[in-house]
Every structure is written in C-alpha cells, then in structure tokens.
Design a protein around this motif. Structure first.
Motif, PDB file in Angstrom:
ATOM      1  N   HIS A   1       0.900  -1.088   0.359  1.00 41.68           N
ATOM      2  CA  HIS A   1      -0.455   0.386  -0.566  1.00 41.68           C
ATOM      3  C   HIS A   1       0.602   1.235  -0.228  1.00 41.68           C
ATOM      4  CE1 HIS A   1      -3.658  -2.661   0.708  1.00 41.68           C
ATOM      5  NE2 HIS A   1      -2.783  -3.333   1.715  1.00 41.68           N
ATOM      6  N   PRO A   2       0.378   2.994  -0.889  1.00 48.01           N
ATOM      7  CA  PRO A   2       1.317   4.078  -0.461  1.00 48.01           C
ATOM      8  C   PRO A   2       1.374   4.441   1.211  1.00 48.01           C
ATOM      9  CG  PRO A   2      -1.130   3.516  -2.267  1.00 48.01           C
ATOM     10  CD  PRO A   2      -0.462   2.283  -1.516  1.00 48.01           C
ATOM     11  N   ILE A   3       2.396   4.889   0.809  1.00 46.97           N
ATOM     12  CA  ILE A   3       2.489   5.577   2.010  1.00 46.97           C
ATOM     13  C   ILE A   3       2.798   7.496   1.731  1.00 46.97           C
ATOM     14  CG2 ILE A   3       4.432   6.351   3.936  1.00 46.97           C
ATOM     15  CD1 ILE A   3       5.271   3.803   4.027  1.00 46.97           C
ATOM     16  N   ASP A   4       1.285   8.138   1.630  1.00 43.86           N
ATOM     17  CA  ASP A   4       1.242   9.269   0.930  1.00 43.86           C
ATOM     18  C   ASP A   4       2.520  10.049   1.352  1.00 43.86           C
ATOM     19  OD1 ASP A   4      -0.608   8.309   0.042  1.00 43.86           O
ATOM     20  OD2 ASP A   4      -2.418   9.256   0.889  1.00 43.86           O
ATOM     21  N   THR A   5       3.075   9.995   2.800  1.00 42.99           N
ATOM     22  CA  THR A   5       4.078  11.365   3.799  1.00 42.99           C
ATOM     23  C   THR A   5       4.883  10.073   3.790  1.00 42.99           C
ATOM     24  OG1 THR A   5       2.350  12.783   3.465  1.00 42.99           O
ATOM     25  CG2 THR A   5       4.671  13.404   5.058  1.00 42.99           C
ATOM     26  N   MET A   6       6.283  10.132   3.160  1.00 42.11           N
ATOM     27  CA  MET A   6       6.781   9.013   4.117  1.00 42.11           C
ATOM     28  C   MET A   6       8.172  10.099   5.089  1.00 42.11           C
ATOM     29  SD  MET A   6       9.167   6.181   4.579  1.00 42.11           S
ATOM     30  CE  MET A   6      10.112   5.239   4.620  1.00 42.11           C
ATOM     31  N   VAL A   7       8.130   9.412   6.401  1.00 37.47           N
ATOM     32  CA  VAL A   7       8.881  10.720   7.682  1.00 37.47           C
ATOM     33  C   VAL A   7       9.691   9.725   7.384  1.00 37.47           C
ATOM     34  CG1 VAL A   7       9.151  11.128   9.604  1.00 37.47           C
ATOM     35  CG2 VAL A   7       6.747  10.902   8.488  1.00 37.47           C
ATOM     36  N   PHE A   8      11.211  10.724   7.001  1.00 40.87           N
ATOM     37  CA  PHE A   8      11.992  10.251   7.240  1.00 40.87           C
ATOM     38  C   PHE A   8      12.729  10.267   8.735  1.00 40.87           C
ATOM     39  CE2 PHE A   8      12.339   9.804   2.739  1.00 40.87           C
ATOM     40  CZ  PHE A   8      12.683   9.090   3.174  1.00 40.87           C
ATOM     41  N   GLY A   9      13.756   9.794   9.881  1.00 40.33           N
ATOM     42  CA  GLY A   9      14.160  10.674  10.937  1.00 40.33           C
ATOM     43  C   GLY A   9      12.924   9.989  12.286  1.00 40.33           C
ATOM     44  N   ASN A  10      13.605  10.254  13.423  1.00 41.77           N
ATOM     45  CA  ASN A  10      12.701   9.381  14.341  1.00 41.77           C
ATOM     46  C   ASN A  10      11.501   9.933  14.729  1.00 41.77           C
ATOM     47  OD1 ASN A  10      11.576   8.770  16.545  1.00 41.77           O
ATOM     48  ND2 ASN A  10      13.975   9.357  17.922  1.00 41.77           N
ATOM     49  N   PRO A  11      10.518   9.292  14.584  1.00 37.27           N
ATOM     50  CA  PRO A  11       9.422  10.038  14.316  1.00 37.27           C
ATOM     51  C   PRO A  11       8.847  10.683  15.659  1.00 37.27           C
ATOM     52  CG  PRO A  11       9.008   7.649  14.106  1.00 37.27           C
ATOM     53  CD  PRO A  11      10.659   8.513  14.179  1.00 37.27           C
ATOM     54  N   ALA A  12       9.378  10.862  16.904  1.00 38.16           N
ATOM     55  CA  ALA A  12       9.381  11.721  17.662  1.00 38.16           C
ATOM     56  C   ALA A  12       9.740  12.625  18.596  1.00 38.16           C
ATOM     57  CB  ALA A  12       9.161  10.324  19.035  1.00 38.16           C
ATOM     58  N   ASP A  13      10.823  12.896  17.112  1.00 39.49           N
ATOM     59  CA  ASP A  13      11.781  14.454  17.931  1.00 39.49           C
ATOM     60  C   ASP A  13      10.521  15.187  16.260  1.00 39.49           C
ATOM     61  OD1 ASP A  13      13.314  16.238  17.494  1.00 39.49           O
ATOM     62  OD2 ASP A  13      14.832  14.783  17.242  1.00 39.49           O
ATOM     63  N   LEU A  14      10.369  16.160  17.096  1.00 42.28           N
ATOM     64  CA  LEU A  14       9.572  17.063  15.386  1.00 42.28           C
ATOM     65  C   LEU A  14      10.785  18.499  15.426  1.00 42.28           C
ATOM     66  CD1 LEU A  14       6.038  17.269  17.867  1.00 42.28           C
ATOM     67  CD2 LEU A  14       7.079  16.141  16.195  1.00 42.28           C
TER      68      LEU A  14
END
Lengths: 439, 248
Positions: free
Chosen positions: B205-218
């Motif tokens: 399934h597609p991931i619309d927005t790929m998050v790079f780096g630690n997702p807990a770090d904003l």
C-alpha cells in the motif's frame, strides 16, 4: 504476570462481576452482539470511542464474554439453536469476530464446527493503522499539524489584521494548543478517537484501544501475526532549485542551483500469518470513501471547507507580506524569513487539508476513519527478496480477485445506511456455508 | 525599487507560476504597504507599516541591503548606541543586536540576533536569529542575501534561508519497534514489476508522506530560496507606484 493478577481478582470478585469493571456486562453484550438473524448470522458492532471509559480490561476478555454469550443464547430455552451461523463485525467488531473464531476453536470443537464463516465490514482487522507504533505516532502527527497551524497564526501577528477580518479569529495563543485543530476541523467521531491518544494516559489503562494497535499482543495471539516492510520504487526524475555552497567574488555563499534527481514512491507491505485457519472462510467488505468530513452532515462539512479555504488565502497573504519584508534588512532580522516559511507551511496544510487528515489516519486509502490496509488480509504475499509466493489465507468470500469487496462508503454509512452492503454480506453468509471446510 | 522625491518605493511582483497562479503585487513606501492584483490592480489589502524593532535601529532601516552599504556609518552609529560590533576573521564585521530592541512576537522569545557584513564588498553577509518558543523549541534562522555583479556593483537577487527548529523533548508513547529511516537510500528498493505483482495481491500500500528520521523528534531543518528576477533600481516608471502616490 499481569494476566495472572487479573485472573485472581476475577475469581475473588466473582460475586459482583456484573458491576465490576473487570467484566463485560450483559447489557454491553446485548448492545454489541445481535440476536441470531433469520438468515443465519449475528452482527457485532464497533467500539464507541466517545463513550469509552478507560479500563484495564482488553479485548480478550470481551471476546471471551461474547463467545460465552452466544453459546449461552443458543442453549437457552426460547432462543435455543443448534444450527450453523456466520458472524459479521463492523469496525472493532471486525477484529473481534476474527478473534472469536480462534477462541471458539480453542474452547469447543463442536461449537467451532457450527461456525460457517466470518465477515468484516470496515473492520480494523489488522489494527487501527493510525495507532501503528503506539499513541506516539498519532500524537506526533497531531502535534506536528497543530504546530504548523499555530506557527502560521503567529506569522500573522502584526502583519495581518486578525481581529477585523475574522478569518484568523480563534487563533491559538499557545504552541501545542490542540483545541484549534480538534474543534475546528474534525468530525466528532474523529475527535473522539484522537483525544485518547493525546490524553497522556498509559496504553494499559486504555486496554481496548491498546489491543486495537497493529501488532498488539491481542492481535498477535488471536488474529494474526505480521511483519511490516517499507519499500521504495523509482517513479521518475524531478528538477528544481537546490542549495549548493560555492565561492564567489563576494565570498562563500549558498546559492540556488537547478538540479535533477530521482523521485521515489514509498510503500508499506505486510506479510501476515493468520491465527484463523484456512478452513474458515472470511469475507472482507472494505469502505473506500476517504472523505472524513462526509461523516458529518453536509452543512457542517461545507462550513469547515469554507473555513479551510479562507485560512489558506489568509496564510498566502501573510507569506507574501513576509517575502516583501525580506527585501529590506529590517524584515530579515525581525524574523520574516522564518515567518514567511511558517505561513507558507500553514497555507500548504490548508491546501492539502484532506491529505493531512489522511496522514493522521495513516493512509490515503481509507473509509474516513480506518485505513484500507487495516480492513482486510490479502490472500497471498510475494516476498520481494526471494520472489517466493506465500499463501496467507485463501478461503476468501466475495469472489473478487483482490480478496475484498470495496464499497464507496465512509465508516458510518457502510454499516448504518448501505442496503447494498447488507445484501453483499447476506450473500457471503450463504457462500460461507459451502466454503466452510469441516473435518 | 525607486527613489522618488526623496521617498524610497519598493514594488514586488510575485510570479504566478510559483504562487498557485495568483497575480499579486506589493508596493510600499516608508509608511504604507498595498497588496493588489497585478492584472486588475484591485487592492486586496492596505496596511500602515509598523515597526517590529526599536526605532534606535532606524540607522539600519535606511540601508536596505539591496546593494553596497555604508559600513563606516553603521559602525560609528552602532558604537554610539553601545551595540556590540566587532571585526571577525575573513573580513567580516558582526553586529549583535540586543533582544530588547526586537519586539517579541506572541509565543516566542528572541535569544539572539547577529548581523554580519562583508567588509571586502561592503555588503550584508548573513543574519542569524535565534528564538525560543513557549514549549522550549529553539529555532535558528540563518539568512544570506545572494548578490549578482552588475558592472562591478553587487545587486541583491535573492535570499537563501535555512531554518533549524530543534524540539526540546521527544514525543512519548512510541512502541520500540518503529523502524527509522534517515534518508531514501535507507529504504529497500523494489522494481515496478514487483510492485505491480504485490499490488495485484493486495499486500502492498502507498505511503503518502514518508517520514525520515526519528518520528518522535519534531525537529526539522528547512531551506527557503527567494529569487528576484528583473531587478530594477531607479529604472522603472513612476506609474508602477501609483497605488501609493496616486495618479495614473
């Protein structure tokens, strides 16, 4: 050890179980599990996030109670029934009916043989994707969005007449003020499920929600184990401005250079190992109307869309004003570069409003609340590394090559309003009688 | 940009192709700013220019940073105001502006403001500002003007800004098994053919927005490029500023 303690308290308080938070009250069971319908099925309704009272009792106990309740109904004078039946679950009910089959199998071979099939309707069969990785996932996405909007508002202070236009009235005054996003842009059903994740309560104190997280112990033990993989695929190339540091006659500087690079699309893949066996047929009815606001009445949806559009225009103006301020030196050191960026991000958020909500839900394909990939288990999985094709669960109802039957409804409509969905799962109930493999 | 009867006017025309198709312009003098539709000249917004810095900094106000600056004048005024101004390596002159001279926006506190000049070319080199938000996030914005040489005179043709936002704490509530990818190359690559096969079986399934780096770090870092094309200094007709000056 925690399970052992719970078991002891259950036995000791057995006398007062009907009012203990450690059990599932009969009224709750009758509200969520229907009587046997004439066509030979029972329905299992979903979870009400809005009315949920935090509890350490998870889904295992609820499903145990539901199994016992059905057996008891079928052996009680007046509702006695010895024939076969199917179970149809909506939303969390979808997850519960899958677990029901496993618990019934472990409890009694005779009772398990009476079960024809399982059907899930907008079921959170693989868990609620929005909570993949725990409450932190939703919290981080929500805080990111809230901060984007807050920073956009902050950029407007002093450069845009917030009071008289009314467009930006109600601006949050504090960073992290989630009330703006919660109260202005989301339907009640969505707010209700977000608020628990933001509450800072422990997962164990919200046990039914904990058990709906993908990969939860409950899902692994009662429904399916899975491994999640992330892949990228080259989609083409893109060109644009990139910063490169060079030496000029005016010293070293970052300069924009026009470059071309590869672009990628990213995908999640799931290799599932179901606990339910291939002898039990499963039908998946999947909701595909991903417009979260369609869950509300049309007037309320229009109000929100108008507000979003007005805010997008307001943030665009704020961004342009800061760009203008950056022409001169004063604007640059009063922070306009940052504020212009912030207003631009808020503008983009408003322009991509539906996409932003999809991101909160964990997928662009969903039924307004639940990701499509949460709603079914595929028949097969091809390992991209070895090319090996693995059977996941091939005894699937609905006669489609995809393994699920999609309908263009949102999470509420598909259960409450859609006559064609009801016809489809009744068809599946009949199909299950011949698809069931009995030993 | 044009000086008419001693008043400095600035006009910006935004490129519709880079602004969602909007035809928008802004003209300003020292007291007022007008935002309008470039084509119809319908006024969208008109506001008086308010200062968000102390009036003591008006000596910089006159210096737009568009071209060469009077660094000697800046140096002597800064010294008179007891501002921290010093020569640094590489012909750099740095001026630290006290946070008390910057009006705080709601929700943040200015930690520091440093303006650097290039003494070899008498140009603005860099501005670095550091803000602390209410939740402890520290935002450092560094802006460098980009100059182009026009017959020996540097003319500002844009700015490059890098915004570095460092969150004070990590978001809690993550389970330990969330995979972290730092960049696209960390993610395994599959072919279009394999993708098609997996899509047909419904296992991908597609991931619309790929998050790079630690997702807990904003925390994040952003780059902003502003490019000015067709820069004109005292070379444009007065009529371009008529919404401020009146007339046709």
């Amino acid at each position: 050890m925690a399970g052992f303690k719970q078991k002891i308290s259950f036995v000791l308080l057995g006398v007062v179980i009907s009012i203990s938070s450690g059990t599932t009250a009969e009224s709750d069971l009758t509200a969520k599990v229907s009587k046997l319908e004439p066509e030979g099925y029972r329905t299992f309704s979903g979870f009400n996030f809005e009315e949920y009272t935090p509890s350490t009792n998870g889904l295992k106990k609820r499903v145990e109670a539901e199994v016992a309740y059905v057996i008891s109904q079928d052996s009680t004078e007046g509702t006695k029934y010895a024939g076969t039946y199917s179970i149809v679950g909506h939303s969390q009910g979808g997850l519960r009916v899958l677990a029901y089959a496993n618990q019934l199998k472990n409890k009694s071979a005779v009772e398990y043989n009476r079960l024809d099939g399982i059907i899930t309707v907008s079921g959170i069969d693989r868990g609620l994707l929005a909570l993949d990785g725990g409450f932190g996932t939703l919290k981080a996405r929500f805080n990111t969005d809230t901060n984007i909007i807050w920073r956009g508002f902050r950029a407007g202070v002093g450069v845009f007449d917030i009071g008289s236009t009314g467009i930006l009235s109600g601006a949050p005054r504090q960073i992290g003020d989630v009330s703006l996003l919660l109260s202005n842009f989301l339907p009640g059903e969505f707010r209700a499920y977000v608020k628990h994740a933001l509450s800072d309560a422990s997962e164990d104190s919200l046990a039914e929600i904990r058990d709906m997280m993908p990969g939860s112990t409950f899902i692994k033990e009662n429904v399916a184990n899975n491994k999640e993989f992330t892949y990228r695929v080259i989609t083409g190339t893109a060109s644009g401005w990139r910063l490169v540091q060079i030496s000029t006659i005016f010293g070293k500087a970052w300069v924009p250079v026009y470059l071309t690079w590869n672009t990628y699309a990213y995908y999640s893949a799931y290799m599932d190992v179901p606990v339910f066996s291939n002898d039990i047929p499963v039908g998946y009815i999947v909701g595909l109307n991903n417009n979260t606001l369609s869950i509300m009445d049309p007037a309320a949806e229009n109000d929100i869309r108008k507000k979003v559009s007005d805010m997008k225009d307001a943030f665009a103006k704020i961004q342009d004003i800061h760009f203008w301020k950056c022409v001169g030196i004063i604007g640059m050191f009063s922070g306009s570069a940052q504020y212009g960026y912030d207003a631009g991000q808020a503008k983009k958020w408003m322009a991509n409003f539906d996409g932003e909500l999809n991101e909160l839900k964990g997928s662009g394909e969903n039924d307004g609340l639940v990701a499509k990939e949460s709603q079914y288990y595929p028949k097969k999985f091809t390992d991209p590394n070895t090319g090996e094709k693995l059977d996941v669960h091939t005894n699937v109802l609905g006669k489609t090559s995809e393994g699920y039957v999609g309908f263009p409804y949102n999470h509420r409509q598909i259960w409450e309003e859609a006559a064609d969905v009801e016809s489809k799962y009744k068809e599946m109930v009949i199909e299950a009688r011949t698809a069931r493999v009995r030993k | 940009m044009k000086t008419i009867e001693g008043v400095q006017y600035v006009r910006l025309d935004f490129d519709p192709a880079l602004n969602e198709g909007r035809s928008r312009s802004i003209v300003s003098d020292n007291t007022e700013m007008v935002m309008f539709d470039t084509v119809t000249e319908a006024v969208e917004y008109r506001i008086p220019i308010t200062r968000d810095v102390s009036s003591d900094l008006s000596f910089l106000d006159a210096e737009s940073g568009i071209s060469r600056m009077d660094l000697a004048g800046i140096r002597s005024t800064a010294a008179r105001l007891y501002l921290d101004i010093a020569e640094e390596a590489d012909n750099r002159l740095s001026l630290k502006i006290p946070s008390s001279m910057i009006l705080n926006q709601s929700g943040n506190t200015r930690v520091s403001t440093k303006v650097s000049f290039d003494m070899s070319n008498d140009t603005l080199e860099e501005i670095e500002i550091v803000d602390r938000l209410e939740d402890g996030t520290v935002v450092t914005a560094t802006t460098q003007p980009v100059y182009k040489d026009f017959e020996g005179t540097p003319i500002k043709v844009g700015t490059v800004s890098i915004i570095d936002s460092k969150a004070a704490v990590l978001v809690d509530g993550f389970t330990g098994d969330v995979p972290i990818y730092e960049c696209p190359e960390d993610v395994p690559l599959i072919s279009q053919e394999t993708l098609g096969l997996m899509q047909s079986e419904g296992s991908i399934h597609p991931i619309d927005t790929m998050v790079f780096g630690n997702p807990a770090d904003l925390s994040y870092q952003a780059s902003i490029i502003e490019v000015y094309s067709d820069v004109g200094i005292n070379a444009t007709p007065d009529s371009l500023f008529k919404l401020l000056r009146g007339g046709n």
